[in-house]
Write a protein that holds these residues in place. Structure first.
Motif, mmCIF file in Angstrom:
data_model
loop_
_atom_site.group_PDB
_atom_site.id
_atom_site.type_symbol
_atom_site.label_atom_id
_atom_site.label_comp_id
_atom_site.label_asym_id
_atom_site.label_seq_id
_atom_site.Cartn_x
_atom_site.Cartn_y
_atom_site.Cartn_z
ATOM 1 N N THR A 35 -22.559 41.026 -7.487
ATOM 2 C CA THR A 35 -23.880 40.931 -8.113
ATOM 3 C C THR A 35 -23.753 40.911 -9.636
ATOM 4 O OG1 THR A 35 -24.898 42.051 -6.238
ATOM 5 C CG2 THR A 35 -26.152 42.041 -8.290
ATOM 6 N N THR A 39 -24.863 37.911 -12.098
ATOM 7 C CA THR A 39 -25.717 38.199 -13.257
ATOM 8 C C THR A 39 -25.120 37.576 -14.515
ATOM 9 O OG1 THR A 39 -26.530 40.236 -12.263
ATOM 10 C CG2 THR A 39 -26.736 40.057 -14.646
ATOM 11 N N SER A 62 -41.082 33.550 -2.179
ATOM 12 C CA SER A 62 -41.539 34.715 -2.944
ATOM 13 C C SER A 62 -40.759 35.968 -2.518
ATOM 14 C CB SER A 62 -43.043 34.921 -2.806
ATOM 15 O OG SER A 62 -43.397 35.157 -1.466
ATOM 16 N N THR A 65 -37.353 35.694 -4.179
ATOM 17 C CA THR A 65 -37.459 36.045 -5.603
ATOM 18 C C THR A 65 -37.482 37.566 -5.763
ATOM 19 O OG1 THR A 65 -38.594 33.972 -6.101
ATOM 20 C CG2 THR A 65 -38.871 35.777 -7.679
ATOM 21 N N ALA A 66 -38.230 38.236 -4.919
ATOM 22 C CA ALA A 66 -38.303 39.700 -4.978
ATOM 23 C C ALA A 66 -36.940 40.323 -4.655
ATOM 24 C CB ALA A 66 -39.368 40.215 -4.019
ATOM 25 N N PHE A 68 -33.963 39.053 -5.058
ATOM 26 C CA PHE A 68 -33.057 38.830 -6.183
ATOM 27 C C PHE A 68 -33.435 39.716 -7.371
ATOM 28 C CE2 PHE A 68 -31.342 35.590 -3.685
ATOM 29 C CZ PHE A 68 -30.275 34.987 -4.319
ATOM 30 N N ASN A 69 -34.717 39.750 -7.699
ATOM 31 C CA ASN A 69 -35.155 40.556 -8.845
ATOM 32 C C ASN A 69 -34.855 42.032 -8.646
ATOM 33 O OD1 ASN A 69 -36.041 38.280 -10.185
ATOM 34 N ND2 ASN A 69 -38.166 38.534 -9.575
ATOM 35 N N THR A 70 -35.058 42.545 -7.437
ATOM 36 C CA THR A 70 -34.764 43.945 -7.134
ATOM 37 C C THR A 70 -33.297 44.262 -7.373
ATOM 38 O OG1 THR A 70 -36.537 44.066 -5.506
ATOM 39 C CG2 THR A 70 -34.777 45.687 -5.287
ATOM 40 N N ARG A 71 -32.444 43.279 -7.169
ATOM 41 C CA ARG A 71 -31.006 43.461 -7.338
ATOM 42 C C ARG A 71 -30.534 43.066 -8.738
ATOM 43 N NH1 ARG A 71 -32.752 42.838 -2.514
ATOM 44 N NH2 ARG A 71 -31.721 43.765 -0.714
ATOM 45 N N GLY A 72 -31.496 42.826 -9.635
ATOM 46 C CA GLY A 72 -31.164 42.511 -11.020
ATOM 47 C C GLY A 72 -30.751 41.078 -11.266
ATOM 48 N N VAL A 74 -31.862 37.259 -11.868
ATOM 49 C CA VAL A 74 -33.038 36.509 -12.302
ATOM 50 C C VAL A 74 -32.649 35.050 -12.584
ATOM 51 C CG1 VAL A 74 -34.989 36.459 -13.893
ATOM 52 C CG2 VAL A 74 -33.917 38.644 -13.320
#
Length: 166
Positions: A35, A39, A62, A65-66, A68-72, A74
């Motif tokens: 991860t 990043t 959606s 996206t959530a 991925f975003n939760t895991r940092g 973007v």
């Protein structure tokens, strides 16, 4: 720039004999080092992600996206390799990727990030844009550098495609 991304063997590296741990959002835990490496790639390239993983059929964009975003993570955008809603046939990922590459309007600056040995049969022009990971290690430092090299080069040399799954 686009990363055609598999998850199992790239970000999810749990051995097949162990149950994969889930995060509170209900999706699998990603390998922390893999991860961090993704990043780094996303920060350096502002790449979009095209999901090639078979997991793509189970969740909406959606939700992805959530996750991925939760895991940092973007990415510039998240899409799927196709609109298939049923589990693809085993070994079909190569044809899905080939069809995506051939689709008019898709970016020509992409990298395929996967651990699937069946992708070694891809046409050479696509295979030269592949980085293969070791399933139990995932996206390591060497693979990260290879991904960055491919995305930063307009045409990687034939020797660029590296198989790390050996």
């Amino acid at each position: 720039m686009v990363i055609l991304l598999d998850l199992d063997g790239v970000l999810i590296t749990t051995p097949s004999w162990r149950a994969v741990e889930s995060e509170p959002d209900g999706f699998f835990r990603f390998n922390a080092q893999a991860t961090a490496n993704l990043t780094t790639i996303l920060a350096a390239t502002n790449a979009a992600v095209v999901l090639t993983t078979s997991h793509r059929i189970n969740f909406s964009l959606s939700q992805w996206t959530a996750f991925f975003n939760t895991r940092g993570l973007v990415p510039a955008a998240i899409t799927k390799v196709n609109d298939q809603t049923t589990l693809p046939a085993p070994g079909s990922r190569a044809s899905e990727i080939t069809a995506w590459v051939a689709r008019p309007g898709n970016p020509t600056n992409y990298v395929v990030l996967d651990d699937d040995p069946s992708l070694h049969g891809l046409p050479l022009a696509i295979k030269n844009r592949c980085v293969f990971t070791k399933p139990l290690i995932g996206l390591d430092t060497v693979a990260t550098q290879q991904v960055l090299h491919i995305l930063r080069s307009s045409a990687p040399p034939l020797s660029q495609c590296s198989s790390l799954s050996g």
